[in-house]
Design a protein around this motif. Structure first.
Motif, short mmCIF file in Angstrom:
data_model
loop_
_atom_site.label_atom_id
_atom_site.label_comp_id
_atom_site.label_asym_id
_atom_site.label_seq_id
_atom_site.Cartn_x
_atom_site.Cartn_y
_atom_site.Cartn_z
N ALA A 1 -0.89 1.78 6.36
CA ALA A 1 -0.38 1.38 7.68
C ALA A 1 -0.19 2.56 8.62
O ALA A 1 -0.18 2.40 9.83
CB ALA A 1 0.93 0.63 7.52
N ASN B 1 4.46 -0.92 3.39
CA ASN B 1 3.95 0.45 3.30
C ASN B 1 5.01 1.30 2.59
O ASN B 1 6.12 1.46 3.10
CB ASN B 1 3.68 1.01 4.70
N SER C 1 4.73 4.57 1.45
CA SER C 1 4.63 6.03 1.61
C SER C 1 4.68 6.76 0.27
O SER C 1 5.17 7.89 0.19
CB SER C 1 5.75 6.54 2.54
N SER D 1 0.83 -1.20 0.00
CA SER D 1 0.00 0.00 0.00
C SER D 1 0.86 1.25 0.00
O SER D 1 2.07 1.19 0.24
CB SER D 1 -0.91 0.01 1.24
N GLU E 1 0.06 4.25 1.99
CA GLU E 1 0.23 4.70 3.37
C GLU E 1 -0.89 4.25 4.30
O GLU E 1 -1.19 4.91 5.29
CB GLU E 1 0.36 6.22 3.42
#
Length: 352
Positions: A75, A102, A104, A71, A73
């Motif tokens: 988390a 994650n 970012s 993903s 962000e």
């Protein structure tokens, strides 16, 4: 250090062959073993503390029993983290381990992370976004079972699980209409996202069904700076609500693009001396409990089904991994309902 208990130990203690133990513990169908033998083997395995060798099993089955969630962000975002919980619990129920990455929003980190996951032979990948939008699936995932989570692709061959934004917008406005409101304003962000498009479509659909004409002057677009942040959204909601409520013929209710914008609308109403819900009804979207339950009165809203989306994405992914070459169909593009969460911010309109 204690020696690892293996199949041979279980076989010796149970008085059966290693093949029989293997068939029973691995649930191999079509192999004859009496109920008594099966029960004895399972009991001995438990008493000895036998744990299967996942690496060896993976070599035999070509399955690692792991899936990954990649993903941008999620988390680090509390309200969207329930997608992870839904996916993790659904995976655990199937005996799978969920690996979380994650990125970012770092494209290079995403590339190297996916490369490492594929080297470790994960059985499939959930490619997730923090908020519903159209994404480009990385080319490296094209040959790996992958399901988009809270995102969709322009390619209909890519399975996805997303919230039904149209139904959610409809549910929010239907709640206001059912309380007697007919002049309903909207505070929204001017960003071309499926959430904006769908929620506004739901707004217009509910109005049309109730015989209320759509009035574009009741739609207030305000950009959140920076986009999609708590402070930015609250400020955008405040500015949009101020504009709508300052009108001579102001709306009696506001449908806000998200709960943070609704919090901004509360601030605007307070400055103008309007009480909620006596003078103005407000409804949000997302069900961010930290926001909804911290304002007074508590905010009615529509819940994004984060947990359910995570669980359904795992179910779709398992269907892909268990039936290689499964062609995409209507059932692989799932939209989940966004239920209404009624609290205390909606009432009948005042007599203006």
């Amino acid at each position: 250090m204690a020696r690892r208990i293996g199949i041979k130990d279980v076989a010796a203690a149970a008085g059966v062959s290693t093949a029989t133990v293997s068939h029973i513990l691995n649930g191999v169908e079509g192999k004859r073993a009496s109920a008594e033998t099966r029960q004895r083997v399972l009991q001995v395995a438990e008493e000895l503390g036998y744990a299967p060798n996942g690496l060896a099993r993976g070599l035999r089955t070509q399955r690692s029993q792991t899936i990954a969630l990649v993903s941008d962000e999620i988390a680090t975002t509390p309200h969207a983290g329930r997608m992870i919980l839904g996916a993790q619990e659904a995976a655990a129920a199937e005996g799978l381990v969920l690996l979380l990455v994650n990125t970012s929003g770092d494209a290079e980190l995403e590339r190297t992370s996916i490369e490492m996951l594929l080297q470790r032979q994960v059985d499939g990948v959930l490619y997730a976004a923090m908020y519903h939008r159209v994404v480009e699936l990385p080319e490296s995932l094209r040959s790996t079972p992958t399901v988009l989570l809270d995102a969709r692709s322009a390619d209909p061959a890519v399975p996805s699980v997303v919230p039904d934004e149209v139904q959610g917008g409809y549910a929010a406005v239907r709640e206001l209409l059912d309380h007697g409101h007919r002049r309903i304003g909207v505070t929204v962000q001017p960003v071309d996202l499926p959430a904006r498009q769908g929620r506004l479509e739901g707004y217009r659909r509910a109005l049309a069904e109730a015989g209320v004409a759509y009035d574009p002057s009741l739609v207030a677009d305000e950009t959140a700076v920076p986009f999609n942040t708590v402070g930015g959204d609250v400020d955008a909601g405040y500015r949009a609500a101020r504009r709508l409520l300052a009108a001579e013929h102001r709306p009696t209710a506001l449908f806000c693009f998200n709960d943070r914008m609704a919090a901004g609308a509360y601030r605007a109403a307070a400055e103008l001396g309007l009480s909620i819900p006596g003078d103005l009804s407000v409804i949000g979207f997302d069900n961010q409990e930290l926001v909804c339950e911290s304002v007074h009165p508590q905010l009615s809203t529509v819940r994004l089904p984060h947990y359910e989306m995570g669980a359904r994405a795992v179910a779709q992914l398992l269907a892909l991994t268990r039936t290689p070459g499964r062609p995409p169909g209507p059932d692989t593009q799932e939209k989940l309902l966004c239920p209404l969460v009624a609290r205390a911010s909606v009432a009948s309109p005042p007599r203006l």
